[in-house]
Design a protein around this motif. Structure first.
Motif, PDB file in Angstrom:
ATOM      1  N   THR A 220      -4.659   1.511   7.210  1.00  0.00           N
ATOM      2  CA  THR A 220      -3.462   2.258   6.803  1.00  0.00           C
ATOM      3  C   THR A 220      -3.650   3.742   7.060  1.00  0.00           C
ATOM      4  O   THR A 220      -2.752   4.413   7.566  1.00  0.00           O
TER       5      THR A 220
ATOM      6  N   SER B 278       0.845  -1.194   0.000  1.00  0.00           N
ATOM      7  CA  SER B 278       0.000   0.000   0.000  1.00  0.00           C
ATOM      8  C   SER B 278       0.878   1.241   0.000  1.00  0.00           C
ATOM      9  O   SER B 278       1.853   1.326   0.723  1.00  0.00           O
ATOM     10  N   GLN B 279       0.512   2.166  -0.842  1.00  0.00           N
ATOM     11  CA  GLN B 279       1.252   3.414  -0.972  1.00  0.00           C
ATOM     12  C   GLN B 279       0.500   4.501  -0.207  1.00  0.00           C
ATOM     13  O   GLN B 279      -0.704   4.638  -0.353  1.00  0.00           O
TER      14      GLN B 279
ATOM     15  N   THR C   7      -4.358   7.499   0.571  1.00  0.00           N
ATOM     16  CA  THR C   7      -3.991   6.159   0.120  1.00  0.00           C
ATOM     17  C   THR C   7      -4.962   5.747  -0.970  1.00  0.00           C
ATOM     18  O   THR C   7      -5.942   6.433  -1.242  1.00  0.00           O
TER      19      THR C   7
ATOM     20  N   SER D 248      -7.028   2.384  -3.090  1.00  0.00           N
ATOM     21  CA  SER D 248      -7.496   1.008  -3.112  1.00  0.00           C
ATOM     22  C   SER D 248      -7.974   0.705  -4.524  1.00  0.00           C
ATOM     23  O   SER D 248      -8.806   1.434  -5.070  1.00  0.00           O
TER      24      SER D 248
ATOM     25  N   SER E 249      -6.883  -1.041   3.907  1.00  0.00           N
ATOM     26  CA  SER E 249      -6.737   0.314   3.368  1.00  0.00           C
ATOM     27  C   SER E 249      -7.168   1.355   4.391  1.00  0.00           C
ATOM     28  O   SER E 249      -6.514   2.377   4.575  1.00  0.00           O
TER      29      SER E 249
END
Length: 142
Positions: free
Chosen positions: A71, A38-39, A57, A59, A68
């Motif tokens: 995060t 995940s970025q 972020t 998804s 997600s």
């Protein structure tokens, strides 16, 4: 030649920059993330002497996963200032499980058609783009 992941991340960055443009003072940077795959990005600026920060972020799932959302929550835990959180999802994603305090942004380049993720900039998929798609920005629909 770049990988598909690199190309998708380029489109993600483009969508984030459209919402948080540099000409409005926003600085977009990638944030180190302990969760693989995940970025996370941080957009920040000073506006009228006050700092503004947004954690972002993405998804690519048809229904954004709990990972997600987690995060985003982990990225804001140690902050003393008010931070907005945003999740970028493809057009047509099921957003019913996303909490209202998380702002939703819709991708311009990817969407779902017949249960699969498609690239909307291809001519054959352009007709799939629903008209009147909306954004939910921290509880508000725009």
């Amino acid at each position: 030649m770049g990988s598909a992941q690199d190309i998708m991340q380029a489109f993600v960055r483009k969508d984030f920059l459209a919402r948080f443009p540099a000409y409005d003072g926003w600085k977009l940077e990638s944030v180190p993330n302990s969760k693989p795959g995940s970025q996370v990005y941080r957009a920040s600026r000073y506006y009228r002497g006050q700092p503004q920060t947004a954690i972002l972020t993405v998804s690519f799932d048809s229904k954004p996963s709990a990972a997600s959302i987690e995060t985003l929550n982990l990225a804001t835990i140690n902050s003393r200032s008010k931070i907005s959180t945003y999740l970028l999802v493809p057009l047509g994603a099921d957003i019913s499980g996303v909490p209202a305090e998380i702002g939703l942004l819709t991708m311009k380049s990817f969407g779902f058609s017949d249960g699969g993720l498609v690239w909307l900039t291809k001519k054959k998929n352009a007709a799939l783009t629903p008209k009147g798609e909306c954004l939910r920005l921290n509880g508000r629909i725009e």
